[in-house]
Design a protein around this motif. Structure first.
Motif, PDB file in Angstrom:
ATOM      1  N   MET A 198      14.212  52.433 -16.565  1.00 28.68           N
ATOM      2  CA  MET A 198      12.994  52.929 -15.931  1.00 28.68           C
ATOM      3  C   MET A 198      13.342  53.647 -14.634  1.00 28.68           C
ATOM      4  N   ASN A 235      13.289  54.393 -10.641  1.00 23.33           N
ATOM      5  CA  ASN A 235      13.256  53.535  -9.457  1.00 23.33           C
ATOM      6  C   ASN A 235      11.843  53.365  -8.914  1.00 23.33           C
ATOM      7  N   HIS A 254       9.028  53.337 -10.403  1.00 21.99           N
ATOM      8  CA  HIS A 254       8.238  52.410 -11.217  1.00 21.99           C
ATOM      9  C   HIS A 254       8.685  50.970 -10.985  1.00 21.99           C
ATOM     10  N   TYR A 255      10.003  50.770 -10.867  1.00 18.29           N
ATOM     11  CA  TYR A 255      10.546  49.443 -10.571  1.00 18.29           C
ATOM     12  C   TYR A 255      10.006  48.952  -9.222  1.00 18.29           C
ATOM     13  N   GLU A 256       9.960  49.856  -8.244  1.00 18.90           N
ATOM     14  CA  GLU A 256       9.432  49.500  -6.924  1.00 18.90           C
ATOM     15  C   GLU A 256       7.939  49.207  -6.992  1.00 18.90           C
ATOM     16  N   GLY A 273       9.728  44.900  -8.843  1.00 16.31           N
ATOM     17  CA  GLY A 273      10.947  44.380  -9.467  1.00 16.31           C
ATOM     18  C   GLY A 273      10.728  43.083 -10.221  1.00 16.31           C
ATOM     19  N   ASP A 304      11.844  37.576 -17.763  1.00  9.10           N
ATOM     20  CA  ASP A 304      11.564  38.791 -18.526  1.00  9.10           C
ATOM     21  C   ASP A 304      10.105  38.838 -18.982  1.00  9.10           C
ATOM     22  N   PHE A 316       8.239  39.926 -16.008  1.00 12.03           N
ATOM     23  CA  PHE A 316       8.454  41.356 -15.808  1.00 12.03           C
ATOM     24  C   PHE A 316       7.582  42.179 -16.753  1.00 12.03           C
ATOM     25  N   LEU A 353       4.882  45.010 -15.637  1.00  6.98           N
ATOM     26  CA  LEU A 353       4.846  46.361 -16.201  1.00  6.98           C
ATOM     27  C   LEU A 353       3.495  46.673 -16.823  1.00  6.98           C
ATOM     28  N   LEU A 390      10.976  42.253  -5.419  1.00  6.50           N
ATOM     29  CA  LEU A 390      11.813  43.194  -4.685  1.00  6.50           C
ATOM     30  C   LEU A 390      11.449  43.247  -3.195  1.00  6.50           C
TER      31      LEU A 390
END
Length: 151
Positions: free
Chosen positions: A19, A21, A23-25, A29, A41, A44, A48, A105
């Motif tokens: 993905m 960065n 979107h991860y931010e 995270g 997971d 996560f 998402l 994160l």
């Protein structure tokens, strides 16, 4: 493949994911809450999907990309430890809106130790970090002290 190149259940994002960065931010995270085996997971996937990035039907067609889940023995009873049960309660509360996924994160505290090592393996940079945690288990039967806020 252990699961015939399909996730073992619809909300699975374990194993491999790619993905951007940003979107991860945006999803903050991975959670810092889970210790031991599993559930990070699933948390996560919730992050998402809650942010509109994924649902259980979002998968690449096998002609473009697929993930081979390697067969491996599962360590017996990892899902009956006090730590796993604690994580399950947290995950259920998060999924059902009783807890907001604030830790991740943005609440991760760490320090870079030494210089980054570039191209090991090729195209990657390896960082050695020291985590700054209020508590860390030494085994999966251990629980955090009541006065420790695990973010």
């Amino acid at each position: 493949s252990q699961w015939n190149y399909r996730p073992s259940y619809g909300q699975m994002v374990g194993g491999a994911i790619i993905m951007q960065n940003k979107h991860y931010e945006k999803v903050n995270g991975f959670s810092n809450f889970y210790w031991g085996w599993g559930q990070e997971d699933d948390d996560f996937f919730f992050r998402l999907s809650h942010n509109g990035f994924m649902n259980s039907n979002d998968r690449l067609p096998p002609s473009i990309g697929r993930y081979k889940a390697l067969s491996h023995k599962r360590v017996k009873d990892l899902d009956v430890t006090p730590m796993f049960k604690r994580g399950r309660k947290h995950l259920d509360a998060t999924i059902h809106g009783r807890k907001t996924p604030e830790e991740g994160l943005r609440t991760l505290s760490f320090e870079l130790v030494g210089e980054p090592v570039k191209d090991k393996p090729p195209g990657c940079t390896r960082y050695l970090i020291e985590l700054h945690l209020p508590w860390m288990p030494t085994n999966l039967n251990e629980m955090p002290p009541a006065d420790i806020a695990v973010r």
